[in-house]
Structures are given as C-alpha cells and as structure tokens.
Design an enzyme around this catalytic site. Sequence first.
Site, PDB file in Angstrom:
ATOM      1  N   ARG A 132       0.779  -1.154   0.067  1.00  0.00           N
ATOM      2  CA  ARG A 132       0.122   0.050   0.166  1.00  0.00           C
ATOM      3  C   ARG A 132       0.881   1.304   0.059  1.00  0.00           C
ATOM      4  O   ARG A 132       0.502   2.273  -0.590  1.00  0.00           O
ATOM      5  CB  ARG A 132      -0.933   0.024   1.150  1.00  0.00           C
ATOM      6  N   ASP A 192       2.416  -5.080  14.555  1.00  0.00           N
ATOM      7  CA  ASP A 192       2.073  -5.666  13.393  1.00  0.00           C
ATOM      8  C   ASP A 192       2.685  -7.309  13.276  1.00  0.00           C
ATOM      9  O   ASP A 192       3.253  -7.680  12.128  1.00  0.00           O
ATOM     10  CB  ASP A 192       2.541  -4.989  12.121  1.00  0.00           C
TER      11      ASP A 192
END
Length: 570
Positions: free
Chosen positions: A50, A172
């Site tokens: 992204r 994450d």
Amino acid sequence: MPINYNRNAVELKLSSQLLQWLDQRLPLGDPMRIPSIDSYKYIQDLGKGRFGTVCKFSNGNTFETVKKVDLTIFNHWTQSETKVSNRLDTFLYEFRHLHKVTNDNNRIVNFLGIYADSNQMYIMSEYLPRGSVKDLLVKETLGEDTAIKYLMETVEALDYLHNLSPPVIHRDIKAANLLITSNDSIKLANFGLVRDLAVDGFGIAIASEITLDFRATLLYVAPEVLSSALGPGNRNAYELPADIWALGCTFIEMLLKRPPHFEYFGHIDEIPKVLLGYAKSEDGKVLPYTSEVLVPSSSNCVQKIVDLVFIKSPEHRPNTHKLRIQIKKILDDDSESEEETDISHPISNSNTDSSTAISHNHSNDRKVGRAGTCLPIESMEYAAVRKELKKRSKPKSNNIMQIFVASGYYLSRILYFLNILTRSICYLLLFLSLGITALGSFLLISYFVVRFVRYLIAINCNCDLMQPQYLIISGILIVLMFALLFSCCMVALGEYKFRMANQTLDGSKFYLPRPQKSAVLCGITVITGKEDAKDTAQNMEEEIHLTPSVRRNHDDYYYDESSGPANEEN
C-alpha cells in the site's frame, strides 16, 4: 479547471516539501543517511504494498532490500504541512532508534539507512533470500516442533524490543513479518513506520481507505485495541500486551495456514464490521479463542501454549519474560511425560520396535489436523475384510424410497434457491426505487432553486428569461446544483460509514445512546434496548460457536502479492 490545477499544485508541493525536510533533517554526515545509491544495482521487484514498492538491489557483494516509498500517499488536499512535518519527526526518531538497536540483536532485521533526494525516498534493510514464514506456508505445512521453534525465537525478539528504554511495540506481528534466515532462524521485520507516517492526519476519505487495508490484519489485533476509543488504525492504541496477542494469532497461523477465525468470514470485507462489532458490543458476545476451538486436534503441549497466550485481559496476559519461562516449562513437562510413557510401555519384539520408532519420529513434528498414527498392514487387511463382509450383509434398499429421498433433497435446494432469488429481486427493486426517489428529489430541489433564482432576476431586471441563451444557462445551473447535492450526500455517507466502522459515533454532539428498554412501534421492536440485549445474551452461551460459512482454498489468502512481500520492512 483552475480549481483542479491549484489542488494538484498543492498536492505536488507537499510531497516535494517532504523530501526537502528529509534532506534537511538527515545531513550527509548522519550515520542513518545513505549519501549515494550509485553503487546500488536494481535486480528485481519483490512485491508492491500500500505504501510503496519493495525491490532487491545489489550493493557490491551483498544484496539489500530497498523500499521505494510511494510519495503519492501524501498528495491529498486534506494533508496539513504541520501534521506531516510532525509525523516525519516521529518517523525519523523511531527509525533512528531502530537503526541503532537492530544492529545489536540477531533476531531483528537490520535497518541499514535512508536515502533521499529531491525526487525519491528509499529505505534500505537486510535482505533474506528465504523469505517469510508466510511464504513457507504457501509451499508446505509446518509441523508443531517447527512452529514452536519459530514462536520461541519470535518471543526472544519481542523480549529484546519490549525491554528497551523506551520499549518498542511492533504493532504488526504476523507470519508475513517473520523472516527466515539461511540457518532456519527467525528475524522480526516490518515495524510499520511508513504506515504510521502516512496514516495519521488523513482526511475522512483517505482514513476510510487505510481502515480497509487493515481488513485481514484485524484478525491479529488484541481485543483491548479493537474496543479502544482510538481504534486499531491508531498507533497510540497499542500497548505491550497487544504484541503478545498478535503472537498467539501468528502461532495459530503457523499451525493452520490462517489466522484465527479467518475461515468463518464469507468475504474479507466482513472482517472489520464483525470484529469491531463484537469488540464494542454490550451483549457479552465474544469470539472464542481457546485451544479446543482453534486447534482441537493438536498436541497437549500446543494447546497449553495457545491457552497461555490468549488471555483476554491485557493485565493478566503474560509478558515476554514470563512467556519464555512458561513455554519452556510446558516443553520440559511434555518431554518428561513422553519419557515416562516410553518406560511404561516396554518393547516386546523387533516389529513393535520398528513401528514404535516410526510413530515416535512422526509425532515429534506432527501436522495439526492430520492423522499422525500409521496402522500396521495386518490391521488394514482385516479392516478391508470386515468392510467387505459388512457391505455384503447390508439389505438391498428400496429403489422407490431412494427416488423420493433424492427428489425431496433436490426440490428443497431448488426452493431454497428460488427463495434467495426472490429476495434478491426484491432488494434490487427496492434499491432502484430508493435511488430513483433520491435522484428525483435532488433534481426537484435543484429545479426549484434555479426557478427561484430566475424569479428574483426577472423581478429586478425585467428580462425575458425565456430566450434560448438564458434557458441553456438555467439548464446548466440545474445540472451543477444536482451534482453538488449528490456530492455532498456521498461525502456525508462516506463519513457516516467510516464512523460506524470505527465505532466513533458517540463523539458527535447529536449522538443518542441506545435506550435501556426496547422501543416498540405497533407491536414491532424497532430498537432493541440494553436490558433486552443483555437478557438475550444470558440465554445464550457466552462464547459464539461459529459454523464455517464458506469453504475456500486458503492458499489464495497467502498468495496475495498486493499485501506486500516478506522482506518489506516498513
């Protein structure tokens, strides 16, 4: 057209300004600054995420992973220079901290530095050719011993990060961010710094986009983060226990090739709505995170580890130090119990010795969900004989009864399909009716507004507004007014959808909380009150027992190039 030109100019200016700030705040003598990339040679693309493209470069005799940051993520008219500047300072501060500490620990991927000029920004890190655990899961199924080994090495990496001053929260943890070295060890990567640089301060439209990027990642997010007022997209919502929860989800992913409860969602877009809804619901419903639900066929050792990690309360969830000690204790107790079992079952002959050895070797690295016991050939032959005798002894079934059963079976499926088709047609007609009604309302309002303006002009100047040129201008104004109303409606719907997804409606001054008692209109419950919702929840089990809604090939989830490669460090 001038408006679009000015907006584009502002957007391009912002990304250029970001590079100028980087150049100023990372002087050439800075150890974190890579002064030149003349010695770097492009090899291949590793993937695209992204926030940019990740490539493989050669630098002399070594290979490096290079993240080309996509600066267009800053090219949005809602961006503020002050906010971007502050986020850049935070990014450089944390990157400098990681640049220093990663070189001191062999469980963390080394951050080599940043290159920036007037046109581009590169982030260099260590290259690991074997890829990530996620890449490995695409090719094969991990055994329990391998999964536990990778788990322990990841705990070591987190223990190092969590005990730094100040502590470093990864935020994450997942299989895609566990890279495998040449000697089959784990290195922790992807601390999400570029994501944090891009996300905070976005406008509503961009924030909604970023939230959708977290669809699958939400399956790794701890319940306290999901239920927080800040939401899972805000880095300040994460504390140290959140990494432990994500580590448990990653352990499940290593065993089953998917994170917990991934297979129960009909579509990946359902994940945010369902998870955030359960996290902030007041009826007591929760998703089950127990070993008997997640890994019912695993060994006793794995089940104990799963139950140890998935503790809902972050205060009672073990930290990295306690987790290392308790997992080692579980492994030691398991090995002692295996030794006692071997002693209590002495080997009587050579055939038993051979089969026992084979069984023992397979059980050491068993696959969860697969049969781990091999039957002797004699048992298989006897089973085949018994099956054949049983088959012969079965009476012949009535053919007419079988026809009725088959007809009823297929007829029920046809009726079910027709029911779904009828509802779909009704929904489509309802959607078209509402759409035409809304568009007609916009057009009618636009018509009356233009008609009123024409009336005012006619009174003041006594002009003949029925001439062709005035009629054309009026028509153009109606179209523009219609487009303006439609755009405002879409913006409002987008913001409402964003606030619904992130459970932030209570921040509005117009927010009205759910009533204590249900609102009943003409005998129909239009709003379920808090008391009735709690009563309904008490009559049900506290945990939801989910039934898979879709059976899919989960390898498709792992082979997703758009999610970024294993070596993506940011």
